[in-house]
Design an enzyme around this catalytic site. Structure first.
Site, PDB file in Angstrom:
ATOM      1  N   ILE A  69       0.879  -1.165   0.000  1.00 27.41           N
ATOM      2  CA  ILE A  69       0.000   0.000   0.000  1.00 27.41           C
ATOM      3  C   ILE A  69       0.914   1.211   0.000  1.00 27.41           C
ATOM      4  CG2 ILE A  69      -0.286  -0.036   2.516  1.00 27.41           C
ATOM      5  CD1 ILE A  69      -3.162   1.141   1.962  1.00 27.41           C
ATOM      6  N   ALA A  70       0.649   2.130  -0.913  1.00 27.90           N
ATOM      7  CA  ALA A  70       1.535   3.285  -1.040  1.00 27.90           C
ATOM      8  C   ALA A  70       0.784   4.476  -1.624  1.00 27.90           C
ATOM      9  CB  ALA A  70       2.723   2.943  -1.928  1.00 27.90           C
ATOM     10  N   GLU A 100       2.356  -6.767   6.770  1.00 26.80           N
ATOM     11  CA  GLU A 100       3.662  -6.671   7.412  1.00 26.80           C
ATOM     12  C   GLU A 100       4.234  -5.308   7.072  1.00 26.80           C
ATOM     13  OE1 GLU A 100       5.549  -9.976   5.605  1.00 26.80           O
ATOM     14  OE2 GLU A 100       4.725 -11.405   7.038  1.00 26.80           O
ATOM     15  N   ASN A 105       9.163   1.930  10.127  1.00 24.62           N
ATOM     16  CA  ASN A 105       8.165   2.760   9.452  1.00 24.62           C
ATOM     17  C   ASN A 105       7.074   3.167  10.450  1.00 24.62           C
ATOM     18  OD1 ASN A 105       6.402   4.026   7.723  1.00 24.62           O
ATOM     19  ND2 ASN A 105       6.506   2.442   6.146  1.00 24.62           N
ATOM     20  N   TYR A 112      -1.854   2.242  10.630  1.00 23.90           N
ATOM     21  CA  TYR A 112      -2.522   0.947  10.731  1.00 23.90           C
ATOM     22  C   TYR A 112      -3.186   0.775  12.096  1.00 23.90           C
ATOM     23  CZ  TYR A 112       0.381   0.114   6.611  1.00 23.90           C
ATOM     24  OH  TYR A 112       0.986   0.216   5.387  1.00 23.90           O
TER      25      TYR A 112
END
Length: 142
Positions: A69-70, A100, A105, A112
């Site tokens: 996801i970016a 993961e 990060n 999340y």
């Protein structure tokens, strides 16, 4: 700004390759990896006129694993990844979600956690650079 959420397919392969290079320089998925992913799994994007944030996910009968996801660099810190995640939760309301993320990060881990993911475990030296992975899970909302 009105955002659209859409399923991405093999027609988006060239764009996804470009996004990977922009979002994961030096760690981007190859053409073959993305092509195989799109053949067997699903991808989604969100944006206004163009995709600004994307996710590569694996759907099984009981869960969703988010592989990637970016948010594209020019659109970061606008809440797009959170909105994309919320759309994914609506798309698959009865499934558990897994992902993961690199332990370093911290902004991603905070994101999340803010949408209901909890840490399950840490995997030492998981990534090629030797960094630790944090495995996270989100249960379906009943």
């Amino acid at each position: 700004m009105s955002l659209s959420f859409q399923r991405l397919g093999e027609v988006h392969l060239p764009e996804i390759l470009t996004w990977e290079k922009l979002c994961f320089p030096g760690e981007e998925w190859t053409d073959k990896m993305i092509q195989t992913h799109l053949e067997f799994h699903v991808a989604f994007g969100i944006g206004d006129q163009n995709i600004q944030c994307y996710a590569l996910v694996c759907e099984t009968p009981w869960e969703i694993e988010i592989f990637r996801i970016a948010t594209l660099p020019n659109f970061r810190k606008l809440g797009l990844a959170k909105q994309l995640l919320e759309h994914l939760f609506k798309e698959f309301p009865k499934k558990e979600f897994f992902l993961e993320v690199k332990e370093s990060n911290e902004p991603a881990i905070k994101l999340y956690s803010s949408v209901g993911f909890n840490e399950l475990e840490r995997r030492k030296k998981y990534y090629p650079d030797g960094s630790t992975a944090v495995l996270m899970k989100r249960n379906p909302i009943e």
